[in-house]
Scaffold this motif. Structure first.
Motif, PDB file in Angstrom:
ATOM      1  N   SER A 199       0.826  -1.210   0.000  1.00  9.86           N
ATOM      2  CA  SER A 199       0.000   0.000   0.000  1.00  9.86           C
ATOM      3  C   SER A 199       0.860   1.260   0.000  1.00  9.86           C
ATOM      4  CB  SER A 199      -0.922   0.000   1.225  1.00  9.86           C
ATOM      5  OG  SER A 199      -0.166  -0.038   2.421  1.00  9.86           O
ATOM      6  N   GLU A 200       1.998   1.209   0.682  1.00  7.02           N
ATOM      7  CA  GLU A 200       2.896   2.370   0.679  1.00  7.02           C
ATOM      8  C   GLU A 200       3.509   2.599  -0.706  1.00  7.02           C
ATOM      9  OE1 GLU A 200       6.889   3.970   3.024  1.00  7.02           O
ATOM     10  OE2 GLU A 200       5.874   2.123   3.656  1.00  7.02           O
ATOM     11  N   ALA A 201       3.820   1.506  -1.420  1.00 10.10           N
ATOM     12  CA  ALA A 201       4.343   1.649  -2.778  1.00 10.10           C
ATOM     13  C   ALA A 201       3.300   2.260  -3.700  1.00 10.10           C
ATOM     14  CB  ALA A 201       4.790   0.293  -3.303  1.00 10.10           C
ATOM     15  N   GLN A 202       2.048   1.869  -3.525  1.00 13.74           N
ATOM     16  CA  GLN A 202       0.988   2.459  -4.335  1.00 13.74           C
ATOM     17  C   GLN A 202       0.806   3.936  -4.010  1.00 13.74           C
ATOM     18  OE1 GLN A 202      -2.737   0.428  -3.911  1.00 13.74           O
ATOM     19  NE2 GLN A 202      -3.756   1.631  -5.515  1.00 13.74           N
ATOM     20  N   GLN A 203       0.893   4.295  -2.747  1.00 15.31           N
ATOM     21  CA  GLN A 203       0.780   5.705  -2.370  1.00 15.31           C
ATOM     22  C   GLN A 203       1.934   6.524  -2.938  1.00 15.31           C
ATOM     23  OE1 GLN A 203       0.518   5.774   1.898  1.00 15.31           O
ATOM     24  NE2 GLN A 203      -1.493   4.768   1.959  1.00 15.31           N
ATOM     25  N   GLN A 204       3.144   5.970  -2.917  1.00 18.76           N
ATOM     26  CA  GLN A 204       4.272   6.687  -3.497  1.00 18.76           C
ATOM     27  C   GLN A 204       4.118   6.868  -4.998  1.00 18.76           C
ATOM     28  OE1 GLN A 204       8.053   5.020  -2.464  1.00 18.76           O
ATOM     29  NE2 GLN A 204       7.818   5.399  -0.260  1.00 18.76           N
ATOM     30  N   TYR A 205       3.534   5.862  -5.668  1.00 20.98           N
ATOM     31  CA  TYR A 205       3.302   5.993  -7.107  1.00 20.98           C
ATOM     32  C   TYR A 205       2.301   7.112  -7.404  1.00 20.98           C
ATOM     33  CZ  TYR A 205       1.866   4.771 -11.835  1.00 20.98           C
ATOM     34  OH  TYR A 205       1.569   4.812 -13.173  1.00 20.98           O
ATOM     35  N   MET A 206       1.210   7.165  -6.655  1.00 21.01           N
ATOM     36  CA  MET A 206       0.232   8.234  -6.856  1.00 21.01           C
ATOM     37  C   MET A 206       0.829   9.587  -6.483  1.00 21.01           C
ATOM     38  SD  MET A 206      -2.205   6.536  -8.108  1.00 21.01           S
ATOM     39  CE  MET A 206      -3.350   7.904  -8.222  1.00 21.01           C
ATOM     40  N   MET A 207       1.658   9.621  -5.429  1.00 26.44           N
ATOM     41  CA  MET A 207       2.301  10.874  -5.060  1.00 26.44           C
ATOM     42  C   MET A 207       3.249  11.343  -6.160  1.00 26.44           C
ATOM     43  SD  MET A 207       4.965  11.604  -1.957  1.00 26.44           S
ATOM     44  CE  MET A 207       6.155  10.614  -2.839  1.00 26.44           C
ATOM     45  N   ARG A 208       3.954  10.410  -6.808  1.00 23.25           N
ATOM     46  CA  ARG A 208       4.857  10.795  -7.887  1.00 23.25           C
ATOM     47  C   ARG A 208       4.090  11.376  -9.059  1.00 23.25           C
ATOM     48  NH1 ARG A 208       9.617   6.804  -9.658  1.00 23.25           N
ATOM     49  NH2 ARG A 208      10.080   7.291  -7.483  1.00 23.25           N
ATOM     50  N   ILE A 209       2.923  10.814  -9.369  1.00 22.29           N
ATOM     51  CA  ILE A 209       2.105  11.359 -10.452  1.00 22.29           C
ATOM     52  C   ILE A 209       1.648  12.769 -10.117  1.00 22.29           C
ATOM     53  CG2 ILE A 209      -0.074  11.067 -11.693  1.00 22.29           C
ATOM     54  CD1 ILE A 209       0.281   8.092 -11.511  1.00 22.29           C
ATOM     55  N   ALA A 210       1.266  13.002  -8.853  1.00 25.43           N
ATOM     56  CA  ALA A 210       0.788  14.327  -8.470  1.00 25.43           C
ATOM     57  C   ALA A 210       1.915  15.346  -8.377  1.00 25.43           C
ATOM     58  CB  ALA A 210       0.049  14.241  -7.129  1.00 25.43           C
ATOM     59  N   VAL A 211       3.118  14.893  -8.021  1.00 25.06           N
ATOM     60  CA  VAL A 211       4.229  15.827  -7.815  1.00 25.06           C
ATOM     61  C   VAL A 211       4.950  16.148  -9.120  1.00 25.06           C
ATOM     62  CG1 VAL A 211       6.509  15.975  -6.694  1.00 25.06           C
ATOM     63  CG2 VAL A 211       4.549  15.223  -5.395  1.00 25.06           C
ATOM     64  N   THR A 212       4.807  15.299 -10.142  1.00 22.70           N
ATOM     65  CA  THR A 212       5.596  15.474 -11.362  1.00 22.70           C
ATOM     66  C   THR A 212       5.368  16.826 -12.039  1.00 22.70           C
ATOM     67  OG1 THR A 212       5.707  13.091 -11.728  1.00 22.70           O
ATOM     68  CG2 THR A 212       6.060  14.506 -13.627  1.00 22.70           C
ATOM     69  N   PRO A 213       4.117  17.278 -12.300  1.00 23.13           N
ATOM     70  CA  PRO A 213       3.968  18.577 -12.985  1.00 23.13           C
ATOM     71  C   PRO A 213       4.584  19.755 -12.236  1.00 23.13           C
ATOM     72  CG  PRO A 213       1.939  17.310 -13.139  1.00 23.13           C
ATOM     73  CD  PRO A 213       2.820  16.586 -12.177  1.00 23.13           C
ATOM     74  N   PRO A 214       4.302  19.955 -10.930  1.00 26.25           N
ATOM     75  CA  PRO A 214       4.953  21.102 -10.276  1.00 26.25           C
ATOM     76  C   PRO A 214       6.467  20.960 -10.178  1.00 26.25           C
ATOM     77  CG  PRO A 214       3.742  19.792  -8.670  1.00 26.25           C
ATOM     78  CD  PRO A 214       3.355  19.289 -10.003  1.00 26.25           C
ATOM     79  N   LEU A 215       6.963  19.736  -9.978  1.00 22.87           N
ATOM     80  CA  LEU A 215       8.411  19.554  -9.909  1.00 22.87           C
ATOM     81  C   LEU A 215       9.056  19.855 -11.264  1.00 22.87           C
ATOM     82  CD1 LEU A 215      10.637  18.636  -7.952  1.00 22.87           C
ATOM     83  CD2 LEU A 215      10.340  16.328  -8.827  1.00 22.87           C
ATOM     84  N   LEU A 216       8.361  19.492 -12.328  1.00 27.09           N
ATOM     85  CA  LEU A 216       8.885  19.785 -13.656  1.00 27.09           C
ATOM     86  C   LEU A 216       8.874  21.285 -13.935  1.00 27.09           C
ATOM     87  CD1 LEU A 216       9.936  18.327 -16.175  1.00 27.09           C
ATOM     88  CD2 LEU A 216       7.590  18.241 -17.015  1.00 27.09           C
ATOM     89  N   LEU A 217       7.842  21.972 -13.470  1.00 18.21           N
ATOM     90  CA  LEU A 217       7.790  23.422 -13.646  1.00 18.21           C
ATOM     91  C   LEU A 217       8.912  24.131 -12.891  1.00 18.21           C
ATOM     92  CD1 LEU A 217       3.947  24.086 -13.394  1.00 18.21           C
ATOM     93  CD2 LEU A 217       5.393  24.424 -15.406  1.00 18.21           C
ATOM     94  N   LEU A 218       9.362  23.554 -11.780  1.00 14.69           N
ATOM     95  CA  LEU A 218      10.456  24.158 -11.021  1.00 14.69           C
ATOM     96  C   LEU A 218      11.826  23.758 -11.554  1.00 14.69           C
ATOM     97  CD1 LEU A 218       9.077  23.706  -7.386  1.00 14.69           C
ATOM     98  CD2 LEU A 218       9.062  25.780  -8.780  1.00 14.69           C
ATOM     99  N   SER A 219      11.955  22.552 -12.091  1.00  7.79           N
ATOM    100  CA  SER A 219      13.268  22.059 -12.517  1.00  7.79           C
ATOM    101  C   SER A 219      13.623  22.495 -13.936  1.00  7.79           C
ATOM    102  CB  SER A 219      13.297  20.528 -12.437  1.00  7.79           C
ATOM    103  OG  SER A 219      12.995  20.082 -11.142  1.00  7.79           O
ATOM    104  N   ALA A 220      12.631  22.583 -14.809  1.00  5.35           N
ATOM    105  CA  ALA A 220      12.924  22.928 -16.206  1.00  5.35           C
ATOM    106  C   ALA A 220      13.593  24.298 -16.333  1.00  5.35           C
ATOM    107  CB  ALA A 220      11.645  22.856 -17.043  1.00  5.35           C
TER     108      ALA A 220
END
Length: 355
Positions: A171-192
């Motif tokens: 269940s923790e691995a599934q939560q981390q996967y969903m968290m990665r999907i949610a964090v990817t757009p803002p993290l990309l906006l900051l890193s690009a």
């Protein structure tokens, strides 16, 4: 002496044959206009007509469910009236009559309206973020190696959970996967912007002049995406304020205000659904700024994801050596692929960072 027997390949010479009179001259054939493109048709030595012009094969409609889904994903969605006209000949008239009944119209009309909204949002999303425009230089060998590395990492993660994991680890691995999907757009906006600033600093004045219009286009598309994300909570706040106004003023016309605020929410949500995937793959259209930007951005993001996962979920299950390898193997393998891709870009395509 005779010529032109059944086994003689040489034609008879001009003149009378065996002392007879001269043969009649061949009939006059007027000159023919040249064929298209200036190439005459090649005559067949066996008396067959010349070859027909080449017609490229036309794409055939998909015959499987996966082919239909892939075609629906890649192709342009037809307008609603075209879709209904095409289905008129394949759907029985009783089905159309059933769809117009009052008890079923409450379902069919929202579906039709949803299709119109989804098609409009999808067209706008693919116009801003083309699904196939995530790399200026597409190297098949690099794509193949990166896909192999991704599948290997996924298999190793599953094996690690199966061998050392507990029920709560799944269940923790599934939560981390969903968290990665949610964090990817803002993290990309900051890193690009950081990676782009690094490339822009190392580029020559001529390369900087070429990068500026692409940077402006990428910035406009990123601002449009950020505006769409920001519009969703703002519209919900506006609906809440309209409800409060309706409770104090019953004649304030709240149903029409609610409808006028709800329809844009559906359109924006459809837009985010269709735009998020291409926007993440293209780095919000920043991949067109520099050919080496996708590789560099991938190398930066993978280490950021590793740190976020470590801070949010801790070390993976297993012995200490396995834990350290599980944390470092993924980012290190991605970094190795990125370095190899940069090497191929420099040696095969002439793409350098300091130019």
């Amino acid at each position: 002496m005779s010529f032109g027997g059944p086994y003689n390949p040489y034609p008879p010479p001009p003149g009378p044959q065996n002392g007879g009179p001269y043969p009649p001259p061949p009939p006059y054939v007027p000159p023919q206009p040249p064929p298209p493109y200036g190439y005459p048709p090649h005559p067949s030595p066996y008396g067959h007509p010349p070859h027909a012009p080449y017609v490229p094969p036309q794409p055939q409609p998909p015959t499987t469910l996966m082919g239909s889904l892939r075609s629906l994903r890649d192709a342009e969605w037809p307008p609603l009236h075209v879709l209904l006209r095409a289905g008129r000949a394949r759907i029985h008239g009783c089905v159309w009559a059933l769809a117009l009944f009052p008890c079923t119209a409450m379902m069919t009309w929202p579906l039709m309206a949803g299709y119109v909204f989804a098609r409009s949002a999808r067209s706008q999303a693919h116009r801003l973020f083309p699904p196939r425009g995530h790399r200026r230089i597409e190297d098949p060998d690099v794509v193949r190696v990166a896909r192999l590395r991704a599948w290997t990492a996924a298999v190793m993660s599953v094996l690690l959970l199966v061998m050392y994991g507990k029920p709560e680890d799944f269940s923790e691995a599934q939560q981390q996967y969903m968290m990665r999907i949610a964090v990817t757009p803002p993290l990309l906006l900051l890193s690009a912007p950081v990676v782009i600033a690094f490339l822009f600093r190392m580029a020559s004045p001529q390369t900087k002049a070429q990068m500026r219009p692409r940077l402006r286009a990428a910035g406009r598309s990123a601002l449009f995406y950020v505006g769409a994300v920001t519009a969703v909570p703002l519209l919900f706040v506006a609906i809440t304020l309209a409800e409060d106004n309706m409770s104090t003023n019953p004649n304030g016309g709240f149903p029409w205000v609610q409808l006028a605020l709800t329809l844009p929410i559906f359109w924006v949500l459809f837009f985010l659904v269709f735009a998020t995937g291409p926007a993440v793959r293209t780095g919000f259209n920043s991949a067109g700024v520099h050919a080496a930007l996708p590789a560099l951005l991938t190398g930066v993001l993978v280490w950021e994801f590793a740190l976020i996962s470590l801070a949010a979920g801790g070390l993976p299950p297993g012995p200490p050596v396995v834990q350290i390898l599980a944390v470092l193997a993924g980012p290190a393998s991605v970094t190795a692929v990125v370095r190899w891709e940069l090497h191929r870009l420099r040696t095969r395509y002439g793409v350098v960072l300091r130019a």
